[in-house]
Design a protein around this motif. Structure first.
Motif, mmCIF file in Angstrom:
data_model
loop_
_atom_site.group_PDB
_atom_site.id
_atom_site.type_symbol
_atom_site.label_atom_id
_atom_site.label_comp_id
_atom_site.label_asym_id
_atom_site.label_seq_id
_atom_site.Cartn_x
_atom_site.Cartn_y
_atom_site.Cartn_z
ATOM 1 N N TYR A 56 0.814 -1.212 0.000
ATOM 2 C CA TYR A 56 0.000 0.000 0.000
ATOM 3 C C TYR A 56 0.853 1.271 0.000
ATOM 4 O O TYR A 56 0.421 2.308 -0.505
ATOM 5 C CB TYR A 56 -0.955 -0.016 1.195
ATOM 6 C CG TYR A 56 -2.040 -1.051 1.047
ATOM 7 C CD1 TYR A 56 -3.144 -0.809 0.235
ATOM 8 C CD2 TYR A 56 -1.957 -2.280 1.690
ATOM 9 C CE1 TYR A 56 -4.133 -1.758 0.071
ATOM 10 C CE2 TYR A 56 -2.940 -3.242 1.534
ATOM 11 C CZ TYR A 56 -4.030 -2.968 0.722
ATOM 12 O OH TYR A 56 -5.010 -3.911 0.546
ATOM 13 N N VAL A 57 2.055 1.207 0.557
ATOM 14 C CA VAL A 57 2.956 2.356 0.469
ATOM 15 C C VAL A 57 3.337 2.590 -0.987
ATOM 16 O O VAL A 57 3.367 3.729 -1.474
ATOM 17 C CB VAL A 57 4.218 2.129 1.331
ATOM 18 C CG1 VAL A 57 5.218 3.252 1.123
ATOM 19 C CG2 VAL A 57 3.835 2.017 2.806
ATOM 20 N N ALA A 58 3.621 1.495 -1.702
ATOM 21 C CA ALA A 58 3.952 1.612 -3.119
ATOM 22 C C ALA A 58 2.764 2.140 -3.912
ATOM 23 O O ALA A 58 2.930 2.949 -4.834
ATOM 24 C CB ALA A 58 4.388 0.251 -3.653
ATOM 25 N N ALA A 59 1.557 1.693 -3.555
ATOM 26 C CA ALA A 59 0.368 2.204 -4.238
ATOM 27 C C ALA A 59 0.216 3.705 -4.004
ATOM 28 O O ALA A 59 -0.162 4.460 -4.919
ATOM 29 C CB ALA A 59 -0.874 1.461 -3.743
ATOM 30 N N LEU A 64 0.698 9.245 -6.011
ATOM 31 C CA LEU A 64 1.376 10.533 -5.891
ATOM 32 C C LEU A 64 2.109 10.897 -7.179
ATOM 33 O O LEU A 64 2.043 12.041 -7.648
ATOM 34 C CB LEU A 64 2.368 10.489 -4.727
ATOM 35 C CG LEU A 64 3.258 11.740 -4.548
ATOM 36 C CD1 LEU A 64 2.397 12.962 -4.246
ATOM 37 C CD2 LEU A 64 4.284 11.506 -3.449
ATOM 38 N N GLY A 65 2.793 9.910 -7.773
ATOM 39 C CA GLY A 65 3.514 10.173 -9.009
ATOM 40 C C GLY A 65 2.594 10.603 -10.126
ATOM 41 O O GLY A 65 2.876 11.566 -10.847
ATOM 42 N N PHE A 103 9.335 4.255 -8.453
ATOM 43 C CA PHE A 103 9.523 3.505 -7.208
ATOM 44 C C PHE A 103 8.229 2.798 -6.797
ATOM 45 O O PHE A 103 8.255 1.658 -6.328
ATOM 46 C CB PHE A 103 9.993 4.440 -6.092
ATOM 47 C CG PHE A 103 11.476 4.681 -6.095
ATOM 48 C CD1 PHE A 103 12.352 3.755 -5.549
ATOM 49 C CD2 PHE A 103 12.007 5.825 -6.653
ATOM 50 C CE1 PHE A 103 13.717 3.961 -5.562
ATOM 51 C CE2 PHE A 103 13.379 6.053 -6.666
ATOM 52 C CZ PHE A 103 14.237 5.114 -6.121
ATOM 53 N N GLY A 104 7.101 3.480 -6.952
ATOM 54 C CA GLY A 104 5.830 2.854 -6.614
ATOM 55 C C GLY A 104 5.538 1.647 -7.483
ATOM 56 O O GLY A 104 5.056 0.616 -6.994
ATOM 57 N N LEU A 148 8.201 -2.262 -16.553
ATOM 58 C CA LEU A 148 8.488 -1.071 -15.752
ATOM 59 C C LEU A 148 9.265 -0.047 -16.561
ATOM 60 O O LEU A 148 8.946 1.145 -16.578
ATOM 61 C CB LEU A 148 9.277 -1.453 -14.505
ATOM 62 C CG LEU A 148 8.516 -2.069 -13.332
ATOM 63 C CD1 LEU A 148 9.486 -2.447 -12.239
ATOM 64 C CD2 LEU A 148 7.478 -1.108 -12.808
ATOM 65 N N VAL A 149 10.305 -0.513 -17.243
ATOM 66 C CA VAL A 149 11.140 0.401 -18.032
ATOM 67 C C VAL A 149 10.336 1.015 -19.163
ATOM 68 O O VAL A 149 10.406 2.226 -19.418
ATOM 69 C CB VAL A 149 12.369 -0.350 -18.584
ATOM 70 C CG1 VAL A 149 13.167 0.544 -19.526
ATOM 71 C CG2 VAL A 149 13.266 -0.818 -17.439
ATOM 72 N N GLY A 150 9.545 0.183 -19.848
ATOM 73 C CA GLY A 150 8.744 0.684 -20.961
ATOM 74 C C GLY A 150 7.739 1.736 -20.530
ATOM 75 O O GLY A 150 7.599 2.788 -21.170
ATOM 76 N N VAL A 151 7.037 1.468 -19.426
ATOM 77 C CA VAL A 151 6.035 2.426 -18.935
ATOM 78 C C VAL A 151 6.703 3.718 -18.495
ATOM 79 O O VAL A 151 6.191 4.823 -18.742
ATOM 80 C CB VAL A 151 5.239 1.793 -17.772
ATOM 81 C CG1 VAL A 151 4.410 2.851 -17.057
ATOM 82 C CG2 VAL A 151 4.342 0.685 -18.284
ATOM 83 N N THR A 152 7.867 3.613 -17.854
ATOM 84 C CA THR A 152 8.580 4.817 -17.417
ATOM 85 C C THR A 152 9.015 5.656 -18.613
ATOM 86 O O THR A 152 8.888 6.885 -18.605
ATOM 87 C CB THR A 152 9.805 4.425 -16.573
ATOM 88 O OG1 THR A 152 9.378 3.642 -15.458
ATOM 89 C CG2 THR A 152 10.516 5.671 -16.060
ATOM 90 N N ILE A 153 9.513 5.002 -19.644
ATOM 91 C CA ILE A 153 9.934 5.729 -20.846
ATOM 92 C C ILE A 153 8.747 6.442 -21.482
ATOM 93 O O ILE A 153 8.835 7.610 -21.891
ATOM 94 C CB ILE A 153 10.595 4.762 -21.846
ATOM 95 C CG1 ILE A 153 11.941 4.271 -21.294
ATOM 96 C CG2 ILE A 153 10.801 5.436 -23.197
ATOM 97 C CD1 ILE A 153 12.599 3.223 -22.151
#
Length: 433
Positions: free
Chosen positions: A281-284, A289-290, A316-317, A336-341
């Protein structure tokens, strides 16, 4: 019943519900036809608990030829009252790993160890924590499989090789060392071969009478198939992001409808999957927030400050959302990398538009009138009327003005303009002395 694919909450719900209802529907034996590469630890344990608590025997059958019972499938096979395989099948590779493709936290380079010993430096605390966690997971998995083997009187010695070394066996090898009970060419042969066998149930030992049994196939419903697909952590994560971005795009362009409808559907499907997956839930919170910072950056550009912070929180989340070592649930690193890009590209696009918009001159509103040039309609001193930007405005000037004289706006007060004359010019280009 058929378990063909990964072990996940969807397949667990399908198997558990049918195992529970089978005695009430008058069935005397359950056969799970299995072909799986493995799956989630929690889903596997739900299935095993239900098998061990079943009121009627459960036979797990690795079929058809070419199938496998890898990783979680090996545990389910060990837990079943009857464990059987078809020829040309295999089982094993029962080492618990993260489905996100993370490196083995327990692996270390030998040369690196020697260098550390020579330098007399202790390893970082994070490495120690990872190694300790890795050992806990391995020990727990081995003890769990040893307990299942002992419960049904199967080979215990091979458990260590399966869990710690990731060893696999063919069906013939598994039968020779007592990992499985029998090899059958078909489900019908399986029924014939297990006739008069004794198995252990919660109520005690029972002898199987399969001489007159017929096989009834129980197919999963479309709801269970859908749940099986969306309960994959990677799919749930993608659905969550598509839903959020869809609603954001609908907010940018109200009335478009398509992004909003697609976003709402994907978001609801993601919530349905998240309620049965172990999330941090912290990650959520970091994820929300992001995304919130990215939205604020789009509506009130801070030239990257909020956007960069949003991407960091978002990354991080995302990384920690399902990253629970005890369950082996994680999001694949390429996703993760694809979504961040993609998020960085979208942020850069929004920032570019914001900078370009800020550099463009004002084309509407009160600010547009400042420094504009108008034409006096009638002679006046103090207050009068001028024609500017295709409209008639009331103007104030401290010096007398003449009809046709050009004036420049220096201030706007409510609906009245303050102007100053442009020396000696008229709208027709004539000059005044």
């Amino acid at each position: 019943m058929v378990l063909d694919g990964s072990v996940n909450p969807g397949t667990a719900h399908y198997l558990v519900s049918n195992i529970q209802s089978a005695p009430e529907e008058g069935y005397d034996l359950i056969i799970i036809q299995m072909n799986t590469p493995g799956g989630l630890d929690l889903a596997m344990r739900d299935i095993i608990r239900e098998i061990l608590a079943s009121k009627i025997p459960v036979a797990t059958y690795v079929f058809p030829p070419g199938s496998r019972a890898a990783s979680a499938g090996t545990y389910i096979l060990y837990a079943s009252h009857i464990s059987s395989m078809a020829p040309a099948t295999n089982l094993g590779a029962a080492t618990p790993v993260s489905i996100g493709g993370m490196p083995n936290p327990g692996s270390e380079d030998k040369e690196g160890d020697k260098e550390k010993q020579g330098a007399k430096k202790s390893p970082p605390a994070t490495d120690s924590n990872q190694n300790a966690m890795h050992k806990k997971i391995i020990n727990d998995a081995e003890a769990y499989l040893r307990g299942l083997a002992a419960y049904h009187g199967r080979n215990i010695d091979w458990v260590k090789n399966a869990v710690r070394e990731g060893e696999s066996l063919t069906s013939k090898e598994a039968l020779e060392i007592g990992v499985i009970d029998l090899i059958a060419e078909s489900p019908q042969q399986l029924l014939r071969d297990i006739h008069n066998r004794s198995v252990r149930l919660p109520s005690g030992k029972v002898t199987l009478d399969t001489a007159d049994m017929s096989i009834v196939e129980v197919e999963p419903t479309w709801q269970m198939k859908l749940l099986s697909i969306i309960s994959d952590p990677n799919i749930a994560y993608i659905l969550l992001l598509v839903g959020i971005y869809g609603l954001i795009f609908e907010g940018y362009n109200p009335g478009t409808m398509v992004p909003g409808v697609i976003g709402a559907i994907c978001l609801l499907l993601a919530f349905y999957a998240l309620q049965i997956l172990p999330i941090n839930y912290v990650a959520a919170g970091l994820l929300v927030l992001g995304i919130a910072l990215l939205v604020v950056e789009a509506f009130a550009p801070s030239f990257g400050i909020l956007g960069v912070g949003g991407i960091i929180a978002f990354l991080f989340g995302s990384f920690m959302l399902f990253n629970e070592p005890e369950t082996g649930v994680a999001i694949a690193i390429p996703i993760l990398v694809g979504v961040t890009i993609i998020s960085v590209i979208l942020l850069s696009f929004v920032l570019t538009l914001a900078i370009q918009a800020k550099q463009q001159p004002v084309v509407s509103g009160r600010e547009e009138l400042l420094q504009e040039v108008g034409v006096v309609q009638h002679d006046f001193s103090g207050e009068g009327w001028i024609h500017i930007c295709g409209e008639r405005w009331k103007a104030h000037c401290d010096t007398p003005l003449h009809a046709g004289q050009q004036v420049k706006v220096v201030a706007v007060t409510d609906l009245e303009l303050t102007v100053v004359p442009i020396s000696g010019e008229s709208s027709s280009g004539d000059t005044f002395s």
